[in-house]
Design a protein around this motif. Structure first.
Motif, PDB file in Angstrom:
ATOM      1  N   ASP A  31       1.065  -9.810   6.245  1.00  0.00           N
ATOM      2  CA  ASP A  31       0.303  -9.288   7.387  1.00  0.00           C
ATOM      3  C   ASP A  31      -0.320  -7.935   7.063  1.00  0.00           C
ATOM      4  N   ALA A  32       0.387  -7.106   6.301  1.00  0.00           N
ATOM      5  CA  ALA A  32      -0.150  -5.791   5.951  1.00  0.00           C
ATOM      6  C   ALA A  32      -1.409  -5.930   5.096  1.00  0.00           C
ATOM      7  N   LYS A  33      -1.374  -6.832   4.085  1.00  0.00           N
ATOM      8  CA  LYS A  33      -2.556  -7.013   3.245  1.00  0.00           C
ATOM      9  C   LYS A  33      -3.722  -7.555   4.072  1.00  0.00           C
ATOM     10  N   ASP A  34      -3.434  -8.492   4.979  1.00  0.00           N
ATOM     11  CA  ASP A  34      -4.502  -9.021   5.830  1.00  0.00           C
ATOM     12  C   ASP A  34      -5.118  -7.918   6.690  1.00  0.00           C
ATOM     13  N   TYR A  35      -4.268  -7.048   7.240  1.00  0.00           N
ATOM     14  CA  TYR A  35      -4.758  -5.950   8.071  1.00  0.00           C
ATOM     15  C   TYR A  35      -5.627  -4.994   7.263  1.00  0.00           C
ATOM     16  N   LEU A  36      -5.120  -4.561   6.108  1.00  0.00           N
ATOM     17  CA  LEU A  36      -5.878  -3.614   5.281  1.00  0.00           C
ATOM     18  C   LEU A  36      -7.208  -4.222   4.837  1.00  0.00           C
ATOM     19  N   ASN A  37      -7.165  -5.478   4.442  1.00  0.00           N
ATOM     20  CA  ASN A  37      -8.381  -6.141   4.011  1.00  0.00           C
ATOM     21  C   ASN A  37      -9.405  -6.227   5.139  1.00  0.00           C
ATOM     22  N   SER A  38      -8.913  -6.458   6.365  1.00  0.00           N
ATOM     23  CA  SER A  38      -9.813  -6.625   7.512  1.00  0.00           C
ATOM     24  C   SER A  38     -10.519  -5.333   7.896  1.00  0.00           C
ATOM     25  N   ILE A  39      -9.936  -4.177   7.562  1.00  0.00           N
ATOM     26  CA  ILE A  39     -10.561  -2.902   7.933  1.00  0.00           C
ATOM     27  C   ILE A  39     -11.220  -2.216   6.735  1.00  0.00           C
ATOM     28  N   GLY A  40     -11.308  -2.931   5.615  1.00  0.00           N
ATOM     29  CA  GLY A  40     -12.036  -2.427   4.466  1.00  0.00           C
ATOM     30  C   GLY A  40     -11.279  -1.490   3.555  1.00  0.00           C
ATOM     31  N   GLN A  87       3.345   7.269  14.815  1.00  0.00           N
ATOM     32  CA  GLN A  87       3.922   8.590  14.583  1.00  0.00           C
ATOM     33  C   GLN A  87       4.916   8.509  13.439  1.00  0.00           C
ATOM     34  N   GLY A  88       4.792   9.442  12.495  1.00  0.00           N
ATOM     35  CA  GLY A  88       5.756   9.472  11.405  1.00  0.00           C
ATOM     36  C   GLY A  88       5.087   9.537  10.050  1.00  0.00           C
ATOM     37  N   ILE A  89       5.796   9.024   9.048  1.00  0.00           N
ATOM     38  CA  ILE A  89       5.363   9.095   7.652  1.00  0.00           C
ATOM     39  C   ILE A  89       4.826   7.739   7.211  1.00  0.00           C
ATOM     40  N   LEU A  90       3.764   7.775   6.435  1.00  0.00           N
ATOM     41  CA  LEU A  90       3.239   6.597   5.752  1.00  0.00           C
ATOM     42  C   LEU A  90       3.344   6.830   4.251  1.00  0.00           C
ATOM     43  N   HIS A  91       3.945   5.887   3.573  1.00  0.00           N
ATOM     44  CA  HIS A  91       4.146   5.971   2.128  1.00  0.00           C
ATOM     45  C   HIS A  91       3.278   4.890   1.491  1.00  0.00           C
ATOM     46  N   PHE A  92       2.159   5.307   0.913  1.00  0.00           N
ATOM     47  CA  PHE A  92       1.238   4.383   0.269  1.00  0.00           C
ATOM     48  C   PHE A  92       1.580   4.281  -1.219  1.00  0.00           C
ATOM     49  N   VAL A  93       1.868   3.066  -1.674  1.00  0.00           N
ATOM     50  CA  VAL A  93       2.033   2.828  -3.113  1.00  0.00           C
ATOM     51  C   VAL A  93       0.671   2.404  -3.643  1.00  0.00           C
ATOM     52  N   LEU A  94       0.092   3.238  -4.511  1.00  0.00           N
ATOM     53  CA  LEU A  94      -1.289   3.051  -4.952  1.00  0.00           C
ATOM     54  C   LEU A  94      -1.363   2.785  -6.447  1.00  0.00           C
ATOM     55  N   LEU A 117      -1.226  -1.091  -3.117  1.00  0.00           N
ATOM     56  CA  LEU A 117      -0.331  -2.174  -3.501  1.00  0.00           C
ATOM     57  C   LEU A 117       0.592  -2.544  -2.346  1.00  0.00           C
ATOM     58  N   GLU A 118       1.103  -1.538  -1.638  1.00  0.00           N
ATOM     59  CA  GLU A 118       1.929  -1.780  -0.457  1.00  0.00           C
ATOM     60  C   GLU A 118       2.090  -0.491   0.333  1.00  0.00           C
ATOM     61  N   ILE A 119       2.612  -0.623   1.546  1.00  0.00           N
ATOM     62  CA  ILE A 119       2.845   0.515   2.434  1.00  0.00           C
ATOM     63  C   ILE A 119       4.300   0.501   2.874  1.00  0.00           C
ATOM     64  N   ASN A 120       4.909   1.679   2.935  1.00  0.00           N
ATOM     65  CA  ASN A 120       6.226   1.842   3.551  1.00  0.00           C
ATOM     66  C   ASN A 120       6.083   2.742   4.774  1.00  0.00           C
ATOM     67  N   VAL A 121       6.872   2.458   5.799  1.00  0.00           N
ATOM     68  CA  VAL A 121       6.721   3.186   7.070  1.00  0.00           C
ATOM     69  C   VAL A 121       7.770   4.287   7.214  1.00  0.00           C
ATOM     70  N   ARG A 122       8.203   4.837   6.104  1.00  0.00           N
ATOM     71  CA  ARG A 122       9.218   5.907   6.081  1.00  0.00           C
ATOM     72  C   ARG A 122       9.116   6.611   4.750  1.00  0.00           C
ATOM     73  N   ASP A 123       9.942   7.609   4.539  1.00  0.00           N
ATOM     74  CA  ASP A 123       9.911   8.343   3.283  1.00  0.00           C
ATOM     75  C   ASP A 123      10.459   7.474   2.155  1.00  0.00           C
ATOM     76  N   GLY A 124      10.178   7.877   0.923  1.00  0.00           N
ATOM     77  CA  GLY A 124      10.579   7.096  -0.238  1.00  0.00           C
ATOM     78  C   GLY A 124      11.954   7.480  -0.744  1.00  0.00           C
ATOM     79  N   ASP A 125      12.490   6.616  -1.591  1.00  0.00           N
ATOM     80  CA  ASP A 125      13.766   6.873  -2.251  1.00  0.00           C
ATOM     81  C   ASP A 125      13.646   6.293  -3.657  1.00  0.00           C
ATOM     82  N   PRO A 126      13.487   7.123  -4.695  1.00  0.00           N
ATOM     83  CA  PRO A 126      13.870   8.526  -4.809  1.00  0.00           C
ATOM     84  C   PRO A 126      12.737   9.544  -4.634  1.00  0.00           C
TER      85      PRO A 126
END
Length: 470
Positions: A112-121, A287-294, A308-317
């Motif tokens: 669903d995330a890839k479909d959303y990102l693709n739909s908004i360019g 509201q909050g943090i977006l972690h984009f893996v690019l 490549l993907e999105i996380n809706v919180r901070d990363g580890d590590p």
């Protein structure tokens, strides 16, 4: 003075708690459920007794009210996807920073995330989503036939503790990955995460973690980091074939450094093409943090980032390498998010490099021979191993912690206290962090804290990658 509650049991929670312990606004930091590392920074653990996630959320709300908490920060994605933000907003006035369950689809569903990102360019790799693994395999066969010089990355749709993506080097590896993701063993372990599969073209560039923070209206960059997910630095390691079906496995992350140079250089392009559109086009305020893996590619002489993907919180590590760089008061920053006043907040960072290296439960040996069937994390491993001070024979680490025995910082991924002494508890165990204006010097300090003659710790079967930040 304020009381803060961090909901996390691992190294990211340690890093967030440590950052809040440095705030002039904060009196006490609580971590639920926490681990033995919470005490390194004067925090207190909050044990959770309920069984289900839903019951634990109600337990957390009750304990937060009793402890007179002023701000709550959920760490892992599991709490967010279970609706902890929604429940806090519905049942209490205590502020909590993070996105709602509905917005969490950005992480909880790769498809669903890839479909959303693709739909908004927003730029993403070529991809397809599948519910039928046989159709995914057929698509992979056609892809390799048409693109013999390219490769694929099959991914489980749902959350799989960082182990649901398989970076493949051939059609055979791709088919094997699809088979594993759709298999019953994988889906039993990861809550049916592989019942849908996203398969995308593998991009070969510079991977970076780019963070943004938003109150729903204002969105600002929140630092960069380089994460090391693969278990083996050597792609030809014999254990890859022996224990992991020929694919170098992803882990939860074995090290990181911050800042990551190319991500910093492309900040405005990433904000314009990726971060702002992602937030502005959502159906509800985020509201909050977006972690984009690019992945940053070279195209026509310019650098182009792809998501490549999105996380809706901070990363580890990544949090362990990045948050110590934050010079702004983290309480002010996170409070401004829940009060929708982020526009007024200035974010200041140290210019030093911070290098984080994780030590984990490796392959066990007995009587001078490796134990068959145990590859070490992320495969089968031994846990509950006593932690000792290196260079001090048989001296076990007690409740005083590790920090006073090293030069840098230490965050606990998986530890507990047993009869007054510290021991490993899980695959990833400890993350050591040091800083310096020179990245190589920061790296040397971190490895010295792990293995140096004058300090460091060890436990049976301890292992770590030796190439972080190199």
């Amino acid at each position: 003075m304020k009381n803060v509650l961090v909901i996390d049991g691992g190294g990211r929670g340690n890093a967030i708690a440590h950052a809040f312990s440095e705030s002039e606004k904060v009196d006490q930091v609580y971590v639920a459920p926490g681990n033995a590392g919470v005490y390194e920074y004067g925090g207190e653990t909050v044990p959770l007794e309920e069984e289900t996630k839903e019951d634990k959320i109600q337990e957390i709300i009750e304990k937060a009210e009793k402890l007179e908490i002023d701000l709550v920060i959920p760490g892992p994605e599991g709490w967010i996807s279970a609706g902890i933000i929604n429940e806090f907003r519905k049942n209490t006035d205590i502020p909590i920073m993070g996105p709602t369950k509905e917005a969490a689809f950005l992480e909880t569903s790769k498809c669903d995330a890839k479909d959303y990102l693709n739909s908004i360019g927003v730029p993403v790799p070529k991809y397809e989503n599948f519910e039928n693994p046989e159709e995914a395999k057929e698509w992979a066969r056609n892809f390799y036939e048409e693109n013999p010089d390219k490769n694929l990355v099959p991914k489980a749709d749902g959350i799989a503790a960082g182990k649901g993506a398989f970076v493949c080097d051939s059609l055979e590896e791709s088919l094997s990955a699809i088979e594993k993701i759709s298999g019953e063993e994988f889906n039993e372990e990861y809550d049916r995460a592989g019942e849908r599969i996203e398969v995308e073209e593998r991009l070969d560039g510079v991977e970076t973690s780019f963070f943004a923070i938003t109150d729903g209206e204002t969105i600002k960059p929140f630092g960069t980091a380089k994460d090391y997910k693969r278990r083996y630095a050597d792609p030809d390691h014999s254990f890859i074939d022996r224990y992991f079906d020929g694919i170098n496995p992803n882990t939860g992350g074995l090290g990181a450094y911050s800042p990551e140079e190319e991500g910093d250089e492309l900040t405005e392009k990433i904000m314009e093409q990726i971060a702002r559109p992602t937030v502005k086009n959502l159906d509800e305020d985020y509201q909050g943090i977006l972690h984009f893996v690019l992945m940053i590619m070279e195209e026509d002489g310019e650098k182009q980032p792809y998501v490549l993907e999105i996380n809706v919180r901070d990363g580890d590590p990544e949090a362990q390498a990045r948050l110590p760089r934050l010079e702004s008061d983290i309480y002010d920053v996170y409070s401004s998010v829940v009060q929708q006043e982020l526009e007024e907040e200035s974010l200041q960072w140290s210019s030093d490099y911070y290098v984080a290296v994780c030590v984990f439960s490796g392959r066990p040996w007995e009587d001078g021979k490796p134990v068959e069937g145990y590859a070490g994390y992320p495969g089968e491993y031994y846990s509950k191993q006593p932690i000792f001070l290196r260079g001090q024979e048989n001296e076990r680490v007690g409740e005083e912690g590790i920090g006073e025995h090293i030069d840098g910082m230490v965050y606990h991924n998986g530890t507990d206290l047993h009869q007054g002494y510290m021991r490993s508890r899980g695959g990833r165990v400890l993350t050591f962090v040091n800083n310096d204006e020179d990245k190589e010097k920061a790296l040397e300090k971190t490895y010295s804290d792990i293995q140096g003659e004058d300090g460091g710790v060890y436990f049976s079967y301890m292992d770590y990658r030796e190439d972080i930040a190199q």
